[in-house]
Design a protein around this motif. Sequence first.
Motif, PDB file in Angstrom:
ATOM      1  N   ASP A  32      42.739  47.847 -15.120  1.00 46.03           N
ATOM      2  CA  ASP A  32      42.671  48.055 -16.564  1.00 46.03           C
ATOM      3  C   ASP A  32      43.794  47.344 -17.306  1.00 46.03           C
ATOM      4  O   ASP A  32      43.818  47.355 -18.534  1.00 46.03           O
ATOM      5  N   GLY A  33      44.719  46.748 -16.577  1.00 47.58           N
ATOM      6  CA  GLY A  33      45.805  46.013 -17.213  1.00 47.58           C
ATOM      7  C   GLY A  33      46.656  46.916 -18.086  1.00 47.58           C
ATOM      8  O   GLY A  33      46.798  48.112 -17.828  1.00 47.58           O
ATOM      9  N   LEU A  34      47.196  46.355 -19.118  1.00 49.64           N
ATOM     10  CA  LEU A  34      48.052  47.112 -20.036  1.00 49.64           C
ATOM     11  C   LEU A  34      47.175  47.768 -21.092  1.00 49.64           C
ATOM     12  O   LEU A  34      47.143  47.374 -22.249  1.00 49.64           O
ATOM     13  N   PHE A  35      46.466  48.798 -20.666  1.00 47.55           N
ATOM     14  CA  PHE A  35      45.466  49.454 -21.504  1.00 47.55           C
ATOM     15  C   PHE A  35      46.059  50.191 -22.697  1.00 47.55           C
ATOM     16  O   PHE A  35      45.371  50.425 -23.679  1.00 47.55           O
ATOM     17  N   ASP A  36      47.336  50.582 -22.628  1.00 36.04           N
ATOM     18  CA  ASP A  36      47.899  51.437 -23.671  1.00 36.04           C
ATOM     19  C   ASP A  36      47.983  50.756 -25.036  1.00 36.04           C
ATOM     20  O   ASP A  36      48.071  51.426 -26.059  1.00 36.04           O
ATOM     21  N   LYS A  37      47.924  49.449 -25.090  1.00 35.12           N
ATOM     22  CA  LYS A  37      47.966  48.730 -26.373  1.00 35.12           C
ATOM     23  C   LYS A  37      46.636  48.047 -26.695  1.00 35.12           C
ATOM     24  O   LYS A  37      46.514  47.373 -27.706  1.00 35.12           O
ATOM     25  N   ARG A  38      45.645  48.211 -25.826  1.00 34.78           N
ATOM     26  CA  ARG A  38      44.376  47.518 -26.008  1.00 34.78           C
ATOM     27  C   ARG A  38      43.611  48.064 -27.208  1.00 34.78           C
ATOM     28  O   ARG A  38      43.535  49.256 -27.421  1.00 34.78           O
ATOM     29  N   GLU A  39      43.025  47.140 -27.977  1.00 37.33           N
ATOM     30  CA  GLU A  39      42.226  47.530 -29.126  1.00 37.33           C
ATOM     31  C   GLU A  39      40.829  46.923 -29.082  1.00 37.33           C
ATOM     32  O   GLU A  39      39.966  47.305 -29.856  1.00 37.33           O
ATOM     33  N   GLU A  40      40.599  45.950 -28.189  1.00 34.97           N
ATOM     34  CA  GLU A  40      39.291  45.317 -28.061  1.00 34.97           C
ATOM     35  C   GLU A  40      38.674  45.739 -26.729  1.00 34.97           C
ATOM     36  O   GLU A  40      39.355  45.795 -25.711  1.00 34.97           O
TER      37      GLU A  40
END
Length: 115
Positions: A32-40
């Motif tokens: 999921d990578g760096l999901f905490d800042k994801r918006e798309e």
Amino acid sequence: MNSFEKPYDENKKNYDKSVGEVSDFFMNHLKDGLFDKREEYFDDGEKERVERLKERLTELLEKATKRIGYKVDGEKLINDAYRHILDLKNSGELPENNLLENFCAEIEERLEKAV
């Protein structure tokens, strides 16, 4: 007491334990990578999964606050967890794989921006 020994610090021990828990959480969700800042998002299923991961991360930060006894700076704790992962990777304690390499590259980029 030896001058090289540090006095026991319960708060540091608890903080380090929380850093370990958060870094383990990130390691378990490398895809999921760096999901905490994801918006798309690609689709609604991914959006729901990322929302659940964000909720779990919030729970871990609340647990850290409860463990330590005062409000923890969540961004600092997350950055320390990222540094912990990089330290483990650089010391050879983590197996090499593409997901880990990509994740660590994202971490390094984010930490550079945080400075």
